[in-house]
Scaffold this motif. Structure first.
Motif, mmCIF file in Angstrom:
data_model
loop_
_atom_site.group_PDB
_atom_site.id
_atom_site.type_symbol
_atom_site.label_atom_id
_atom_site.label_comp_id
_atom_site.label_asym_id
_atom_site.label_seq_id
_atom_site.Cartn_x
_atom_site.Cartn_y
_atom_site.Cartn_z
ATOM 1 N N LEU A 36 30.927 22.400 -2.105
ATOM 2 C CA LEU A 36 31.363 23.672 -1.410
ATOM 3 C C LEU A 36 32.139 24.821 -2.163
ATOM 4 C CD1 LEU A 36 33.199 21.394 1.596
ATOM 5 C CD2 LEU A 36 30.857 23.685 1.617
ATOM 6 N N LEU A 37 32.364 25.766 -2.055
ATOM 7 C CA LEU A 37 32.779 27.095 -2.192
ATOM 8 C C LEU A 37 33.184 27.424 -1.814
ATOM 9 C CD1 LEU A 37 33.468 28.497 -5.659
ATOM 10 C CD2 LEU A 37 31.621 30.053 -4.700
ATOM 11 N N GLY A 38 34.308 27.329 -0.852
ATOM 12 C CA GLY A 38 35.341 28.155 0.475
ATOM 13 C C GLY A 38 34.454 27.330 1.511
ATOM 14 N N ASP A 39 34.100 27.680 2.165
ATOM 15 C CA ASP A 39 33.081 27.691 3.223
ATOM 16 C C ASP A 39 31.770 27.480 2.827
ATOM 17 O OD1 ASP A 39 35.626 27.059 4.890
ATOM 18 O OD2 ASP A 39 35.766 29.473 5.587
ATOM 19 N N THR A 40 30.893 27.977 2.046
ATOM 20 C CA THR A 40 30.027 27.811 1.227
ATOM 21 C C THR A 40 29.370 26.583 0.521
ATOM 22 O OG1 THR A 40 30.494 30.191 1.889
ATOM 23 C CG2 THR A 40 28.229 29.279 0.416
ATOM 24 N N GLN A 41 28.371 26.014 1.034
ATOM 25 C CA GLN A 41 27.361 25.409 0.366
ATOM 26 C C GLN A 41 26.829 25.599 -0.553
ATOM 27 O OE1 GLN A 41 25.226 21.848 2.627
ATOM 28 N NE2 GLN A 41 26.707 21.828 5.006
ATOM 29 N N ILE A 42 27.522 25.290 -1.862
ATOM 30 C CA ILE A 42 25.940 25.417 -2.411
ATOM 31 C C ILE A 42 25.314 24.499 -3.835
ATOM 32 C CG2 ILE A 42 28.009 27.672 -3.480
ATOM 33 C CD1 ILE A 42 28.840 25.679 -6.009
ATOM 34 N N ALA A 43 23.979 24.401 -4.432
ATOM 35 C CA ALA A 43 23.834 23.838 -4.252
ATOM 36 C C ALA A 43 24.256 24.193 -6.307
ATOM 37 C CB ALA A 43 22.070 24.108 -4.461
ATOM 38 N N HIS A 53 23.525 26.098 -13.126
ATOM 39 C CA HIS A 53 22.851 26.872 -12.096
ATOM 40 C C HIS A 53 23.904 26.731 -10.884
ATOM 41 C CE1 HIS A 53 19.834 29.266 -14.386
ATOM 42 N NE2 HIS A 53 19.869 27.521 -15.444
ATOM 43 N N ALA A 54 24.142 27.846 -9.971
ATOM 44 C CA ALA A 54 24.012 27.450 -8.840
ATOM 45 C C ALA A 54 23.505 28.504 -7.856
ATOM 46 C CB ALA A 54 26.431 27.727 -8.378
ATOM 47 N N VAL A 55 23.321 27.833 -7.093
ATOM 48 C CA VAL A 55 22.747 28.840 -5.713
ATOM 49 C C VAL A 55 22.628 27.928 -4.259
ATOM 50 C CG1 VAL A 55 20.360 29.140 -7.326
ATOM 51 C CG2 VAL A 55 20.723 26.699 -5.318
ATOM 52 N N SER A 56 22.715 29.113 -3.235
ATOM 53 C CA SER A 56 22.659 28.179 -1.889
ATOM 54 C C SER A 56 22.212 26.948 -1.448
ATOM 55 C CB SER A 56 22.040 29.546 -0.792
ATOM 56 O OG SER A 56 22.327 29.075 0.227
ATOM 57 N N ASN A 57 22.906 26.282 -0.939
ATOM 58 C CA ASN A 57 22.534 24.420 -0.280
ATOM 59 C C ASN A 57 21.136 25.062 0.643
ATOM 60 O OD1 ASN A 57 21.866 22.322 -0.958
ATOM 61 N ND2 ASN A 57 23.092 21.667 0.206
ATOM 62 N N ILE A 67 19.126 22.696 0.090
ATOM 63 C CA ILE A 67 17.996 22.511 -1.618
ATOM 64 C C ILE A 67 19.076 21.740 -2.863
ATOM 65 C CG2 ILE A 67 18.205 24.383 -3.104
ATOM 66 C CD1 ILE A 67 16.445 24.929 -1.139
ATOM 67 N N SER A 68 20.274 21.375 -2.689
ATOM 68 C CA SER A 68 20.570 20.196 -3.384
ATOM 69 C C SER A 68 19.655 19.129 -4.152
ATOM 70 C CB SER A 68 21.629 20.043 -3.672
ATOM 71 O OG SER A 68 21.613 19.195 -2.199
ATOM 72 N N ARG A 69 18.758 18.706 -3.023
ATOM 73 C CA ARG A 69 18.063 17.637 -3.191
ATOM 74 C C ARG A 69 16.621 17.631 -3.410
ATOM 75 N NH1 ARG A 69 21.867 14.147 -3.521
ATOM 76 N NH2 ARG A 69 22.406 13.987 -1.549
ATOM 77 N N GLY A 70 16.634 19.557 -3.856
ATOM 78 C CA GLY A 70 15.030 19.828 -3.550
ATOM 79 C C GLY A 70 14.406 18.897 -5.434
ATOM 80 N N ILE A 71 13.421 19.286 -5.935
ATOM 81 C CA ILE A 71 13.079 18.792 -7.189
ATOM 82 C C ILE A 71 13.090 19.893 -8.429
ATOM 83 C CG2 ILE A 71 10.808 18.215 -8.244
ATOM 84 C CD1 ILE A 71 9.475 16.824 -5.384
ATOM 85 N N VAL A 72 13.497 19.975 -9.194
ATOM 86 C CA VAL A 72 14.138 20.575 -10.417
ATOM 87 C C VAL A 72 12.957 20.453 -11.589
ATOM 88 C CG1 VAL A 72 15.271 21.578 -13.047
ATOM 89 C CG2 VAL A 72 16.471 20.350 -10.321
ATOM 90 N N GLY A 73 12.081 22.071 -11.486
ATOM 91 C CA GLY A 73 10.695 22.239 -12.644
ATOM 92 C C GLY A 73 10.449 23.616 -13.482
ATOM 93 N N ARG A 109 20.760 32.733 -2.554
ATOM 94 C CA ARG A 109 22.030 33.229 -2.856
ATOM 95 C C ARG A 109 21.923 32.488 -4.622
ATOM 96 N NH1 ARG A 109 27.606 34.344 -0.064
ATOM 97 N NH2 ARG A 109 28.951 35.182 -1.357
ATOM 98 N N VAL A 110 22.958 33.522 -5.624
ATOM 99 C CA VAL A 110 23.453 33.065 -6.720
ATOM 100 C C VAL A 110 24.735 33.046 -7.140
ATOM 101 C CG1 VAL A 110 21.896 33.108 -9.199
ATOM 102 C CG2 VAL A 110 20.242 33.038 -7.525
ATOM 103 N N TRP A 111 25.067 32.304 -7.626
ATOM 104 C CA TRP A 111 26.530 32.492 -8.162
ATOM 105 C C TRP A 111 26.786 32.022 -10.145
ATOM 106 C CZ3 TRP A 111 25.361 30.401 -3.516
ATOM 107 C CH2 TRP A 111 26.596 30.977 -2.363
#
Length: 128
Positions: A36-43, A53-57, A67-73, A109-111
């Motif tokens: 959590l970044l404030g009230d926003t879920q990030i991955a 890297h931090a992106v919207s979950n 998205i945090s459960r996605g396959i990285v490649g 979204r990207v942070w």
């Protein structure tokens, strides 16, 4: 203090808009983690070489926070994550969808992220 990421705060000490999310040791290489970044879920994604890297979950196609459960490649030189729902592939650097699976293009979204003294810091303002 050592900043190991190329996306670093303007000063050597974290400013108030940089938020500690977790310890770098809490992340596993090429495995996503939701936070959590404030009230926003990030991955968060730790890549080989130590870059984070931090992106919207929130998957913009399914509306689920997965998205945090996605396959990285990778696609060419771009680090990517594939959504576990409908398999759209996103660039972790920009959030751009590289494979829309026939749907209209949407982005994540990207942070900005920095690693300082073994801590993962995320800037509260979104990068576009």
């Amino acid at each position: 203090m050592t900043i190991t990421d190329t996306q670093r705060p303007a000063q050597q000490t974290p400013r108030t808009d940089w938020v500690r999310i977790c310890a770098l040791a809490d992340l596993e290489t090429e495995r996503g983690r939701a936070a959590l970044l404030g009230d926003t879920q990030i991955a968060l994604f730790l890549l080989p070489g130590g870059r984070v890297h931090a992106v919207s979950n929130l998957d913009p196609y399914s509306g689920a926070h997965v998205i945090s459960r996605g396959i990285v490649g990778t696609r060419q030189d771009a680090p990517t994550v594939a959504s576990p729902m409908y398999k759209q592939v996103f660039d972790l650097r920009t959030g751009a969808c590289l494979d829309t699976q026939g749907k209209e293009s949407r982005t994540l979204r990207v942070w900005p992220v920095a690693v300082s003294d073994g801590q993962v810091l995320v800037r509260q303002e979104a990068a576009t």
